[in-house]
Each structure stands twice: as structure tokens, then as C-alpha cells.
Motif scaffolding. Structure first.
Motif, PDB file in Angstrom:
ATOM      1  N   MET A 266      33.648  34.766  37.812  1.00 48.06           N
ATOM      2  CA  MET A 266      32.682  35.566  38.567  1.00 48.06           C
ATOM      3  C   MET A 266      33.330  36.769  39.239  1.00 48.06           C
ATOM      4  N   SER A 267      34.558  36.619  39.689  1.00 46.77           N
ATOM      5  CA  SER A 267      35.269  37.739  40.303  1.00 46.77           C
ATOM      6  C   SER A 267      36.761  37.464  40.261  1.00 46.77           C
ATOM      7  N   ALA A 268      37.551  38.541  40.166  1.00 47.82           N
ATOM      8  CA  ALA A 268      39.010  38.453  40.155  1.00 47.82           C
ATOM      9  C   ALA A 268      39.533  39.696  40.854  1.00 47.82           C
ATOM     10  N   GLU A 269      40.000  39.536  42.087  1.00 48.43           N
ATOM     11  CA  GLU A 269      40.407  40.677  42.904  1.00 48.43           C
ATOM     12  C   GLU A 269      41.772  40.427  43.537  1.00 48.43           C
ATOM     13  N   ILE A 270      42.584  41.462  43.577  1.00 55.11           N
ATOM     14  CA  ILE A 270      43.896  41.406  44.227  1.00 55.11           C
ATOM     15  C   ILE A 270      43.853  42.283  45.466  1.00 55.11           C
ATOM     16  N   SER A 271      44.323  41.746  46.596  1.00 61.55           N
ATOM     17  CA  SER A 271      44.265  42.489  47.855  1.00 61.55           C
ATOM     18  C   SER A 271      45.392  42.028  48.766  1.00 61.55           C
ATOM     19  N   PRO A 272      45.749  42.861  49.779  1.00 64.69           N
ATOM     20  CA  PRO A 272      46.760  42.422  50.755  1.00 64.69           C
ATOM     21  C   PRO A 272      46.227  41.260  51.591  1.00 64.69           C
ATOM     22  N   VAL A 273      47.126  40.375  52.004  1.00 58.67           N
ATOM     23  CA  VAL A 273      46.754  39.264  52.872  1.00 58.67           C
ATOM     24  C   VAL A 273      46.641  39.776  54.297  1.00 58.67           C
ATOM     25  N   HIS A 281      50.410  39.624  49.105  1.00 54.74           N
ATOM     26  CA  HIS A 281      49.148  39.884  48.430  1.00 54.74           C
ATOM     27  C   HIS A 281      48.578  38.570  47.894  1.00 54.74           C
ATOM     28  N   VAL A 282      47.309  38.603  47.503  1.00 61.30           N
ATOM     29  CA  VAL A 282      46.652  37.401  47.000  1.00 61.30           C
ATOM     30  C   VAL A 282      45.681  37.767  45.891  1.00 61.30           C
ATOM     31  N   LEU A 283      45.637  36.926  44.871  1.00 63.51           N
ATOM     32  CA  LEU A 283      44.597  37.003  43.844  1.00 63.51           C
ATOM     33  C   LEU A 283      43.487  36.052  44.242  1.00 63.51           C
ATOM     34  N   ASP A 284      42.280  36.569  44.426  1.00 66.22           N
ATOM     35  CA  ASP A 284      41.096  35.736  44.665  1.00 66.22           C
ATOM     36  C   ASP A 284      40.349  35.599  43.358  1.00 66.22           C
ATOM     37  N   LEU A 285      40.280  34.372  42.858  1.00 65.41           N
ATOM     38  CA  LEU A 285      39.670  34.104  41.556  1.00 65.41           C
ATOM     39  C   LEU A 285      38.535  33.110  41.739  1.00 65.41           C
ATOM     40  N   LYS A 286      37.336  33.514  41.373  1.00 64.69           N
ATOM     41  CA  LYS A 286      36.160  32.657  41.523  1.00 64.69           C
ATOM     42  C   LYS A 286      35.538  32.422  40.149  1.00 64.69           C
TER      43      LYS A 286
END
Length: 486
Positions: A266-273, A281-286
Motif C-alpha cells: 500500500m505504501s513504501a516511504e523512506i524518511s528521517p527518524v 532513517h526508516v523505511l515504512d512499508l505497509k
């Protein structure tokens, strides 16, 4: 009387009888307290009502051999094993009935080293309410015990002393209604080690399944951005979104006999923690569901892209498992997975499990405070805050070790990312290929993913397992069933 021919068991029984004859009979008095162990032996679970609930909890994956209880001994405890023991100690479930007896189901399995911030299990537990449903029979989970290869380790079930429930009063059921339910979170957190915390519980319908009622799962993978091109990694991650065949982004598990590897991201985003002093940084994977080791395989590819060793388009190529599967006839067909090492387990977390409206209604309890000023849930928050503060102290000390070492040892030259430093592999100079968790794979010669050796097709792997281990397993089960029919 000659005892030469007596067995060891007969001799022990004889000595026990003689000792009993020497002791004067004990006279019970009204003031004698009941024997807790005798109460435990005579505790009749069938006399109490049960209800189905969901438990939401977090755990530190590095302290455990994975989530699932294992059939064989493990070097570290499993998360489920520790929680099961806590439930049994609190007399909320019958330990003799096992996982099947309480209808135990998990939302998402995590492997050795992987943590969770919002894992969920559903099960039947003892209730204090007379209107609970003792007649409902729990549905056995699809798979209650896993093979040791599929998870991770074990130590003492209760590494910390968090109080005892031996003196708790468990009154027999009464016809008068009891308005308050057991404080499930408080009871369990008194027994569990600090590396496992029950965050909340929810009433659940008899047919509720934490696994099958889960609508989506949210994973987080943390990493240091040093020598990585975050822009390229984000571009590659965006190509994962949608319904795709992820056979090249997972480990084949022939025991499951999967024939389709379609999963929706549904979503795959990389952003600073947020709040990270080191720039983590973190990969948020849903996604709706995930394959075996899928997230760690995805991160391995993203690390190769961020290092400049692969272009972002390699993601689309790996998803193109049949001609035109990704809508581009010019893409190479990659129907079996190239050989590559998946990312480390330590930075991975199952962050949240999402359910439909009305499936769960999370509830918490808190210890009574003498001043009555503590907000609900403050005790648990302070426990986790203390763990976080202590971890920051360790990080500060490690940073100082690094700083003083730098006086005598200069850091090595950066070899990655290749597109930024201009470094080109020459087959002689070693490179550090990131694997996550501060782990690297050193190599002097890099072979592009699409040129590497490929694994076998899943149909071949499935058939070999079916005629090998699967056939032997079926024979053992048939032999057990035949014995039961005699």
C-alpha cells in the motif's frame, strides 16, 4: 525381609510408607492457611467461564528466538513461549491444553531478532464475568508449532522478578453477576520480563481471528544513511507499491506449498527518524500481507540501489516474473530469484496490525495510585521510557569510545556510494556492501543482480518437498491416526 530383589521404585515406596508411619497425624485448624500448591493441583479450569480476547504487545526481538513457539529446544526463549507461561502462571489458560486448547492465533509471525511494537494474538482466557461464553470451543490455529529452521532462540521463561500471583484469590464462579473483568494487562505485565510488555487488551467475538481479521500490517526498517543515496532508495521503494508477484523478494518455504506470490504493497516511504541525533532513517512499508522474509529481501535490494551498485529500475525487473508482467515488453523476465543476501534482522519491527471497524476495542488498566494523579497507562509508559533512557546512555558511551579511538585510528575512506565518490570496483579493492544493522558484506568483485545465478522455480522446490519431507510427514501422521483407531 530381604530387599535384594526389590526394584528402586519399590524401595522408595517402602521407605516413604515407613516415614509416614513414624510421623504423628497432623490436625488441621481453622487458622491454617490453604496450601497454594494444593490449590494449584485442584484448580478446575472448566468451572470458570471463558471469553475470547485479543492482546496487543511489544517485544525486543534481539532477546528471543523469534515469536513462534518451537517444537524443539531453542538457545533463547520464544516470545510466545514466555507469554504462554505467564498466562498459565496467572491461571488465565490451562497449560495442559496447550495452544490448541485456548485457540491461540497470531497476527504476524516475526523471526529471530525481529522486534514488534504492535503484535497481536487472539485466544480464549478465563473470565471474571458470568456472561462469558464457556461453551464456545476454540478453533485450533492453522499452525501452532513451527519448525526450528523457520524462526530463532531461548533462556529462562521469567528472567526478571516482577511479583508472584500465588496469593491471588480466585473465587469459584457464583450466580451473582461480577461487573469488573480481570485486569489482563496488569496481571501479565507483573509476570512478564521487561522485554515483553502487554500494551492493551480487547474483547473479541468468538469467531475473531487475529490472523485472518487483520486488514494490513505496517513494518519499519531502521538504518543509518551513511554513504547511501536516499533519493535513489526512495525512487526504488516507490516501484514496490501496488499488486505484484514478489517471488524474487522472499525466501521460498516449500512447507507452505504456495503457488502464488502476489502481494499488495500500500505504501513504501523512506524518511528521517524524528528526534534521531545520529540522522537515522526508516523505511515504512505497509501491505495487506507479507511473504517469508519479504521485508528483509526488499531492504537488501534497496541497500544495493542506495550504494550505487544497482539502478532503481532493478526493482521493476525483479517484479517482471513473466513476459509483460510489469507492462514493459522490453524488460527481462526474472521468474526465479537471483542469489543475494537478505538484510539483517535487528533493525526490523512489526510496527502495527490494523483491523476492521468493530473488530477490536483496546482497553488498558493501571495500578491504583495513592494520590490518584497518575494518568491511565502512566506506569507502562514510564517503564518503556526508562528502557529507552538506558539505551541512550549506552549509545552515548559507545559514541565516546568511537571518539577517543579516532585519535589513534583514522576512519577508512568511504567506498560507497559509487555514484558520489566516483569509486569504481576494480576487482582488487574491497568494498563494504551494507546489509543493515551495521553489518556489511565485503567484496572486491560485484556481479550485477540480473547476471547472477538463479534459484529453482517454486514449483520444483514445492514438488521436491512434497515427495520428500512432506511425504514422510504424512506417513508419520497416518501412523499416529492408525494407532488411535486401534
Amino acid at each position: 525381609m530381604g530387599y535384594e530383589s526389590w526394584s528402586k521404585e519399590d524401595l522408595i515406596a517402602r521407605l516413604t510408607l515407613l516415614d509416614a508411619e513414624k510421623e504423628p497425624p497432623r490436625v488441621a485448624t481453622a487458622s491454617s492457611p490453604p496450601n497454594p500448591r494444593r490449590l494449584w493441583r485442584t484448580f478446575n479450569f472448566s468451572s470458570y467461564p471463558r471469553r475470547k480476547i485479543a492482546l496487543k504487545f511489544c517485544y525486543s526481538g534481539w532477546a528471543y528466538n523469534g515469536l513462534a513457539i518451537q517444537a524443539d529446544p531453542t538457545p533463547l526463549p520464544t516470545v510466545e513461549g514466555v507469554i504462554f507461561d505467564a498466562l498459565a502462571k496467572a491461571r488465565l489458560i490451562d497449560p495442559d491444553a496447550g495452544l490448541e486448547g485456548c485457540g491461540w492465533e497470531r497476527c504476524g509471525r516475526t523471526d529471530r531478532g525481529v522486534s514488534a511494537g504492535g503484535q497481536v494474538i487472539s485466544l480464549w482466557v478465563r473470565s471474571a464475568l458470568n456472561n462469558a461464553s464457556p461453551a464456545e470451543e476454540p478453533r485450533p490455529p492453522e499452525k501452532s508449532v513451527s519448525s526450528p529452521e523457520e524462526s530463532a532462540d531461548s533462556e529462562d521463561a521469567f528472567p526478571g522478578d516482577f511479583g508472584s500471583l500465588d496469593d491471588m484469590d480466585f473465587p469459584a464462579p457464583t450466580k451473582a453477576p461480577i461487573k469488573s473483568e480481570h485486569s489482563y494487562t496488569l496481571i501479565l505485565n507483573r509476570i512478564l520480563p521487561p522485554t515483553i510488555r502487554i500494551l492493551a487488551w480487547s474483547p473479541a467475538a468468538p469467531g475473531f481471528s487475529s490472523r485472518f481479521n487483520c486488514k494490513s500490517r505496517h513494518y519499519k526498517y531502521f538504518f543509518a544513511p551513511d554513504n547511501l543515496d536516499i533519493r535513489l532508495m526512495s525512487e526504488a521503494a516507490s516501484l514496490l507499491v501496488g499488486l505484484h508477484d514478489f517471488r524474487n523478494f522472499c525466501k521460498l518455504d516449500p512447507a507452505k506449498q504456495l503457488t502464488t506470490y502476489l502481494r499488495r504493497i500500500m505504501s513504501a516511504e523512506i524518511s528521517p527518524v524524528a528526534g534521531s541525533a545520529s540522522g537515522m532513517h526508516v523505511l515504512d512499508l505497509k501491505g495487506s500481507a507479507f511473504l517469508y522474509h519479504q521485508v528483509r529481501h526488499i531492504m537488501a535490494i534497496l541497500f544495493l540501489v542506495g550504494s550505487g551498485l544497482e539502478p532503481p529500475s532493478v526493482v521493476t525487473a525483479l517484479l517482471n516474473v513473466a513476459p509483460g508482467a510489469e507492462g514493459d515488453a522490453n524488460l527481462p523476465v526474472v521468474d526465479t530469484r537471483p542469489e543475494y543476501q537478505m538484510a539483517d534482522a535487528l533493525p526490523l519491527m512489526l510496527y502495527e496490525c490494523h483491523f476492521g471497524p468493530g473488530d477490536v476495542e483496546w482497553q488498558v488498566e493501571e495500578e491504583d495510585d495513592a494520590d490518584g494523579l497518575s494518568p491511565l497507562g502512566a506506569g507502562l509508559y514510564h517503564q518503556l521510557h526508562s528502557l529507552h533512557a538506558r539505551a541512550e546512555m549506552y549509545a552515548a558511551l559507545d559514541h565516546e569510545f568511537l571518539r577517543v579511538a579516532s585519535v589513534h585510528h583514522a576512519p577508512p575512506p568511504a567506498r560507497l556510494p559509487l555514484n558520489v565518490t566516483g569509486f569504481v570496483p576494480d576487482g582488487r579493492t574491497a568494498m563494504n556492501v551494507p546489509l543493515g544493522g551495521a553489518e556489511f558484506r565485503r567484496t572486491a568483485k560485484y556481479i550485477p543482480l540480473l547476471e547472477r545465478n538463479r534459484g529453482e522455480h517454486f514449483e520444483v522446490v514445492n514438488e521436491r518437498w512434497r515427495v520428500g519431507k512432506g511425504a514422510r510427514r504424512d506417513e508419520r501422521r497416518k501412523a499416529v491416526d492408525d494407532e488411535g483407531d486401534e
